[in-house]
Design a protein around this motif. Structure first.
Motif, PDB file in Angstrom:
ATOM      1  N   TRP A 129       0.833  -1.207   0.000  1.00 53.21           N
ATOM      2  CA  TRP A 129       0.000   0.000   0.000  1.00 53.21           C
ATOM      3  C   TRP A 129       0.867   1.257   0.000  1.00 53.21           C
ATOM      4  CZ3 TRP A 129      -4.701   0.917  -1.385  1.00 53.21           C
ATOM      5  CH2 TRP A 129      -5.650  -0.073  -1.308  1.00 53.21           C
ATOM      6  N   ILE A 130       1.926   1.242   0.780  1.00 53.95           N
ATOM      7  CA  ILE A 130       2.826   2.394   0.826  1.00 53.95           C
ATOM      8  C   ILE A 130       3.490   2.617  -0.527  1.00 53.95           C
ATOM      9  CG2 ILE A 130       4.996   3.238   1.825  1.00 53.95           C
ATOM     10  CD1 ILE A 130       4.086   1.929   4.478  1.00 53.95           C
ATOM     11  N   LEU A 131       3.971   1.566  -1.154  1.00 53.52           N
ATOM     12  CA  LEU A 131       4.601   1.686  -2.465  1.00 53.52           C
ATOM     13  C   LEU A 131       3.616   2.159  -3.526  1.00 53.52           C
ATOM     14  CD1 LEU A 131       6.943  -1.437  -2.527  1.00 53.52           C
ATOM     15  CD2 LEU A 131       7.575   0.964  -2.236  1.00 53.52           C
ATOM     16  N   ALA A 132       2.407   1.656  -3.480  1.00 57.21           N
ATOM     17  CA  ALA A 132       1.389   2.085  -4.440  1.00 57.21           C
ATOM     18  C   ALA A 132       1.061   3.562  -4.252  1.00 57.21           C
ATOM     19  CB  ALA A 132       0.128   1.233  -4.288  1.00 57.21           C
ATOM     20  N   LEU A 153       3.063   5.880  -2.923  1.00 56.84           N
ATOM     21  CA  LEU A 153       4.220   6.658  -3.371  1.00 56.84           C
ATOM     22  C   LEU A 153       4.287   6.747  -4.889  1.00 56.84           C
ATOM     23  CD1 LEU A 153       7.010   5.468  -0.915  1.00 56.84           C
ATOM     24  CD2 LEU A 153       5.912   7.709  -1.003  1.00 56.84           C
ATOM     25  N   LEU A 154       3.961   5.664  -5.560  1.00 54.39           N
ATOM     26  CA  LEU A 154       3.943   5.661  -7.020  1.00 54.39           C
ATOM     27  C   LEU A 154       2.877   6.615  -7.550  1.00 54.39           C
ATOM     28  CD1 LEU A 154       5.104   4.415  -9.599  1.00 54.39           C
ATOM     29  CD2 LEU A 154       3.370   2.644  -9.401  1.00 54.39           C
ATOM     30  N   LEU A 155       1.717   6.613  -6.935  1.00 56.37           N
ATOM     31  CA  LEU A 155       0.638   7.502  -7.340  1.00 56.37           C
ATOM     32  C   LEU A 155       1.020   8.965  -7.122  1.00 56.37           C
ATOM     33  CD1 LEU A 155      -2.290   7.632  -8.365  1.00 56.37           C
ATOM     34  CD2 LEU A 155      -3.004   7.604  -5.980  1.00 56.37           C
ATOM     35  N   VAL A 156       1.601   9.281  -5.979  1.00 56.52           N
ATOM     36  CA  VAL A 156       2.014  10.654  -5.681  1.00 56.52           C
ATOM     37  C   VAL A 156       3.116  11.108  -6.632  1.00 56.52           C
ATOM     38  CG1 VAL A 156       3.154  12.103  -3.948  1.00 56.52           C
ATOM     39  CG2 VAL A 156       1.271  10.613  -3.275  1.00 56.52           C
ATOM     40  N   ALA A 157       4.089  10.251  -6.886  1.00 52.92           N
ATOM     41  CA  ALA A 157       5.172  10.604  -7.803  1.00 52.92           C
ATOM     42  C   ALA A 157       4.639  10.837  -9.217  1.00 52.92           C
ATOM     43  CB  ALA A 157       6.229   9.511  -7.810  1.00 52.92           C
ATOM     44  N   SER A 158       3.701  10.025  -9.653  1.00 52.74           N
ATOM     45  CA  SER A 158       3.090  10.204 -10.976  1.00 52.74           C
ATOM     46  C   SER A 158       2.346  11.525 -11.054  1.00 52.74           C
ATOM     47  CB  SER A 158       2.131   9.060 -11.285  1.00 52.74           C
ATOM     48  OG  SER A 158       2.806   7.847 -11.312  1.00 52.74           O
ATOM     49  N   PHE A 159       1.590  11.844 -10.011  1.00 51.63           N
ATOM     50  CA  PHE A 159       0.848  13.097  -9.986  1.00 51.63           C
ATOM     51  C   PHE A 159       1.790  14.295 -10.047  1.00 51.63           C
ATOM     52  CE2 PHE A 159      -0.868  16.640  -7.489  1.00 51.63           C
ATOM     53  CZ  PHE A 159      -1.980  16.942  -8.255  1.00 51.63           C
ATOM     54  N   LEU A 160       2.876  14.262  -9.280  1.00 52.34           N
ATOM     55  CA  LEU A 160       3.827  15.372  -9.274  1.00 52.34           C
ATOM     56  C   LEU A 160       4.515  15.526 -10.625  1.00 52.34           C
ATOM     57  CD1 LEU A 160       5.442  14.992  -5.751  1.00 52.34           C
ATOM     58  CD2 LEU A 160       3.842  16.753  -6.503  1.00 52.34           C
ATOM     59  N   LEU A 161       4.861  14.430 -11.253  1.00 52.97           N
ATOM     60  CA  LEU A 161       5.505  14.475 -12.553  1.00 52.97           C
ATOM     61  C   LEU A 161       4.568  15.047 -13.613  1.00 52.97           C
ATOM     62  CD1 LEU A 161       8.119  13.668 -14.008  1.00 52.97           C
ATOM     63  CD2 LEU A 161       7.052  11.489 -14.498  1.00 52.97           C
ATOM     64  N   ILE A 162       3.330  14.611 -13.610  1.00 51.33           N
ATOM     65  CA  ILE A 162       2.347  15.105 -14.580  1.00 51.33           C
ATOM     66  C   ILE A 162       2.048  16.578 -14.355  1.00 51.33           C
ATOM     67  CG2 ILE A 162      -0.081  14.911 -15.285  1.00 51.33           C
ATOM     68  CD1 ILE A 162       0.248  11.862 -14.847  1.00 51.33           C
ATOM     69  N   SER A 163       1.882  16.993 -13.102  1.00 45.38           N
ATOM     70  CA  SER A 163       1.560  18.395 -12.839  1.00 45.38           C
ATOM     71  C   SER A 163       2.743  19.309 -13.152  1.00 45.38           C
ATOM     72  CB  SER A 163       1.088  18.590 -11.396  1.00 45.38           C
ATOM     73  OG  SER A 163       2.091  18.221 -10.483  1.00 45.38           O
ATOM     74  N   THR A 164       3.967  18.860 -12.917  1.00 45.86           N
ATOM     75  CA  THR A 164       5.143  19.660 -13.274  1.00 45.86           C
ATOM     76  C   THR A 164       5.204  19.867 -14.782  1.00 45.86           C
ATOM     77  OG1 THR A 164       6.369  18.835 -11.378  1.00 45.86           O
ATOM     78  CG2 THR A 164       7.663  19.763 -13.160  1.00 45.86           C
ATOM     79  N   GLY A 165       5.001  18.822 -15.532  1.00 49.51           N
ATOM     80  CA  GLY A 165       4.985  18.938 -16.992  1.00 49.51           C
ATOM     81  C   GLY A 165       3.884  19.856 -17.482  1.00 49.51           C
ATOM     82  N   TYR A 166       2.708  19.754 -16.881  1.00 48.75           N
ATOM     83  CA  TYR A 166       1.572  20.591 -17.281  1.00 48.75           C
ATOM     84  C   TYR A 166       1.869  22.068 -17.037  1.00 48.75           C
ATOM     85  CZ  TYR A 166      -3.012  22.780 -17.087  1.00 48.75           C
ATOM     86  OH  TYR A 166      -4.064  23.632 -17.279  1.00 48.75           O
ATOM     87  N   PHE A 167       2.352  22.394 -15.842  1.00 41.85           N
ATOM     88  CA  PHE A 167       2.596  23.794 -15.529  1.00 41.85           C
ATOM     89  C   PHE A 167       3.781  24.359 -16.303  1.00 41.85           C
ATOM     90  CE2 PHE A 167       0.037  22.789 -11.715  1.00 41.85           C
ATOM     91  CZ  PHE A 167      -0.951  23.728 -11.939  1.00 41.85           C
ATOM     92  N   ASN A 168       4.782  23.554 -16.603  1.00 43.09           N
ATOM     93  CA  ASN A 168       5.878  24.032 -17.448  1.00 43.09           C
ATOM     94  C   ASN A 168       5.387  24.317 -18.858  1.00 43.09           C
ATOM     95  OD1 ASN A 168       7.857  24.061 -15.505  1.00 43.09           O
ATOM     96  ND2 ASN A 168       8.750  22.112 -16.096  1.00 43.09           N
ATOM     97  N   THR A 169       4.498  23.481 -19.373  1.00 40.96           N
ATOM     98  CA  THR A 169       3.931  23.716 -20.697  1.00 40.96           C
ATOM     99  C   THR A 169       3.114  24.997 -20.726  1.00 40.96           C
ATOM    100  OG1 THR A 169       3.852  21.334 -21.087  1.00 40.96           O
ATOM    101  CG2 THR A 169       2.485  22.705 -22.504  1.00 40.96           C
ATOM    102  N   LYS A 170       2.333  25.240 -19.674  1.00 43.69           N
ATOM    103  CA  LYS A 170       1.555  26.483 -19.592  1.00 43.69           C
ATOM    104  C   LYS A 170       2.484  27.695 -19.524  1.00 43.69           C
ATOM    105  CE  LYS A 170      -2.758  25.375 -19.529  1.00 43.69           C
ATOM    106  NZ  LYS A 170      -3.683  25.869 -20.551  1.00 43.69           N
ATOM    107  N   GLU A 171       3.562  27.587 -18.768  1.00 40.51           N
ATOM    108  CA  GLU A 171       4.505  28.691 -18.636  1.00 40.51           C
ATOM    109  C   GLU A 171       5.203  28.979 -19.969  1.00 40.51           C
ATOM    110  OE1 GLU A 171       7.843  30.123 -15.441  1.00 40.51           O
ATOM    111  OE2 GLU A 171       7.695  27.986 -15.866  1.00 40.51           O
TER     112      GLU A 171
END
Length: 69
Positions: free
Chosen positions: A14-17, A19-37
């Motif tokens: 459960w902890i690994l799952a 962490l994987l979900l949080v890391a995926s969310f952070l990676l996607i949101s970073t890419g999204y906001f960099n594209t907007k910028e």
């Protein structure tokens, strides 16, 4: 099957799952906001009759260098 019945193994899974979900969310949101910028910087550069020079360093996260001449 006995391994999955162990509470510690299930807890670690459960902890690994999570962490994987949080890391995926952070990676996607970073890419999204960099594209907007990049879009905002590009449009402002064109409004000032500039020439856009952009270099994408990482396609996954959209890490970039931007210059307006």
């Amino acid at each position: 099957m006995a391994l999955l019945k162990n509470k510690y193994v299930i807890g670690i899974m459960w902890i690994l799952a999570t962490l994987l979900l949080v890391a995926s969310f952070l990676l996607i949101s970073t890419g999204y906001f960099n594209t907007k910028e990049i879009s905002l910087l590009t449009s402002q550069c064109y409004e000032n009759s500039g020439e856009v020079i952009i270099e994408i360093h990482n396609n996954l996260t959209s890490e970039y260098s931007f210059k307006c001449k």
